[in-house]
Design an enzyme around this catalytic site. Structure first.
Site, short mmCIF file in Angstrom:
data_model
loop_
_atom_site.label_atom_id
_atom_site.label_comp_id
_atom_site.label_asym_id
_atom_site.label_seq_id
_atom_site.Cartn_x
_atom_site.Cartn_y
_atom_site.Cartn_z
N HIS A 98 -2.21 6.74 7.64
CA HIS A 98 -1.43 7.71 6.95
C HIS A 98 -1.99 8.98 6.65
O HIS A 98 -1.42 10.30 6.62
CB HIS A 98 -0.67 7.20 5.63
CG HIS A 98 0.46 6.40 5.82
ND1 HIS A 98 1.62 6.82 6.25
CD2 HIS A 98 0.80 5.09 5.68
CE1 HIS A 98 2.56 6.26 6.29
NE2 HIS A 98 2.16 5.18 5.94
N HIS B 36 -3.83 0.77 7.91
CA HIS B 36 -2.39 1.47 7.81
C HIS B 36 -2.43 2.69 7.08
O HIS B 36 -1.89 3.68 7.40
CB HIS B 36 -1.34 0.45 7.35
CG HIS B 36 -0.10 0.96 7.17
ND1 HIS B 36 0.91 0.26 8.14
CD2 HIS B 36 0.50 1.78 6.47
CE1 HIS B 36 2.04 1.12 7.75
NE2 HIS B 36 1.97 1.78 6.90
N GLU B 37 -3.22 2.46 5.69
CA GLU B 37 -3.07 3.72 4.88
C GLU B 37 -4.00 4.90 5.13
O GLU B 37 -3.72 5.93 5.16
CB GLU B 37 -3.53 3.06 3.25
CG GLU B 37 -2.57 2.12 2.78
CD GLU B 37 -0.98 2.29 2.84
OE1 GLU B 37 -0.78 3.39 2.91
OE2 GLU B 37 -0.19 1.47 2.92
N GLY C 266 0.94 -1.23 -0.02
CA GLY C 266 -0.23 0.02 -0.18
C GLY C 266 0.95 1.20 -0.07
O GLY C 266 1.87 1.12 0.23
N GLN D 68 2.92 10.03 1.49
CA GLN D 68 4.41 9.39 1.36
C GLN D 68 4.97 9.83 0.21
O GLN D 68 6.08 9.60 0.08
CB GLN D 68 4.15 7.76 1.44
CG GLN D 68 3.56 7.31 2.72
CD GLN D 68 3.55 5.72 2.94
OE1 GLN D 68 2.57 5.28 2.35
NE2 GLN D 68 4.45 5.19 3.57
N CYS E 258 6.55 0.27 7.58
CA CYS E 258 6.30 1.30 6.69
C CYS E 258 7.33 1.81 5.81
O CYS E 258 8.38 1.93 6.32
CB CYS E 258 5.90 2.29 7.83
SG CYS E 258 5.04 3.79 7.05
N LEU E 259 6.86 2.04 4.70
CA LEU E 259 7.78 2.55 3.57
C LEU E 259 8.44 4.01 4.10
O LEU E 259 9.57 4.18 3.35
CB LEU E 259 7.14 2.62 2.23
CG LEU E 259 6.72 1.31 1.76
CD1 LEU E 259 5.88 1.65 0.26
CD2 LEU E 259 7.54 0.28 1.35
CO CO Z 1 3.23 3.37 6.12
#
Ligand code: CO
Length: 185
Positions: A139, A135-136, A46, A51, A93-94
Site C-alpha cells: 500500500h 500487503h501493507e 492491517g 487508505q 483489501c479494505l
Molecule cells: Co489493502
C-alpha cells in the site's frame, strides 16, 4: 481518537508511492490512534495511511486474530530486508471491498521499521503476519492486490469495478475455499 473514512480504489492516493516520514510528534501519534481505531472498526488486520487519504509511509498491523489488540504493530517507513520462500494466500483489501484474490507472497520476511517514537524495530515474521506486512508495505508503494495477480484477472475485475462500483459482488466460483483465515488489510 476517531474512525476515519476508508478510501476506495481507484482513488489516486492509493496508487502512488507514499512519502517517507521524518517527524515524530503528537500529530503522528494521533494518526496512529485513528488508524488503529479505523482498522478495528473495519475488522481489518492491517491498515496503511494512504487508505485514509494520508500519503505517508505509516501502517498498523494486528495479525493475532485470536487475541485482537494484544500485539499491535505501529510502523513508520517499514522495509523488508530479507525474504524467503513463497506462499499463496486469499487476500482482501479494505480499499477494494468485496474482492478476494489468491496472491503469491514471500513466506518469511524480516522487516525493519521505526515505531511511533522513532525507535528502530525489527520483526521476523512468517505466514499470516508476513503476508500482512507485505500487503501493507505494498500500500505504501501504491500497489494493490489487483497488481499482484495476472493481467487477465486484473483487467476482468477492474472492468467489473468500473461498471458496478464497490463493494464488488464476486461470482460463487471465484470466491474459492475459505479453509484458511482470510487476510483483509
Ligand atoms: Co489493502
Amino acid at each position: 481518537m476517531a474512525i476515519r473514512h476508508i478510501i476506495y480504489y481507484p482513488d489516486p492516493v492509493l496508487l502512488k508511492k507514499a512519502d517517507t516520514v521524518s517527524g515524530f510528534n503528537a500529530e503522528l501519534n494521533n494518526i496512529f490512534d485513528d488508524m488503529v481505531e479505523t482498522m478495528f472498526a473495519a475488522k481489518g488486520v492491517g491498515l496503511a495511511a494512504p487508505q485514509i487519504g494520508i500519503s505517508m509511509r505509516i501502517a498498523v498491523i494486528d495479525a493475532d486474530i485470536e487475541n485482537r489488540g494484544s500485539r499491535i504493530l505501529r510502523l513508520v517507513n517499514p522495509v523488508i530486508i530479507e525474504a524467503k520462500g513463497k506462499i499463496s494466500w486469499r487476500e482482501g483489501c479494505l480499499s477494494i471491498p468485496g474482492l478476494d484474490l489468491d496472491v503469491e507472497r514471500r513466506e518469511r520476511v524480516v522487516m525493519e521499521a521505526l515505531n511511533e517514537n522513532g525507535d528502530t524495530i525489527r520483526e521476523e515474521a512468517s505466514g499470516f503476519l508476513a503476508i500482512a506486512i507485505q500487503h501493507e508495505i505494498d500500500h505504501l508503494d501504491g500497489t494493490l492486490i489487483l497488481e499482484r495477480v495476472s493481467a487477465l484477472k486484473r483487467n476482468f475485475y477492474r472492468k467489473k469495478i468500473m461498471k458496478h462500483g464497490l463493494p464488488l459482488v464476486m461470482d460463487e466460483q471465484d470466491r474459492g475455499s475459505q479453509e484458511r483465515t482470510q487476510l483483509r488489510g
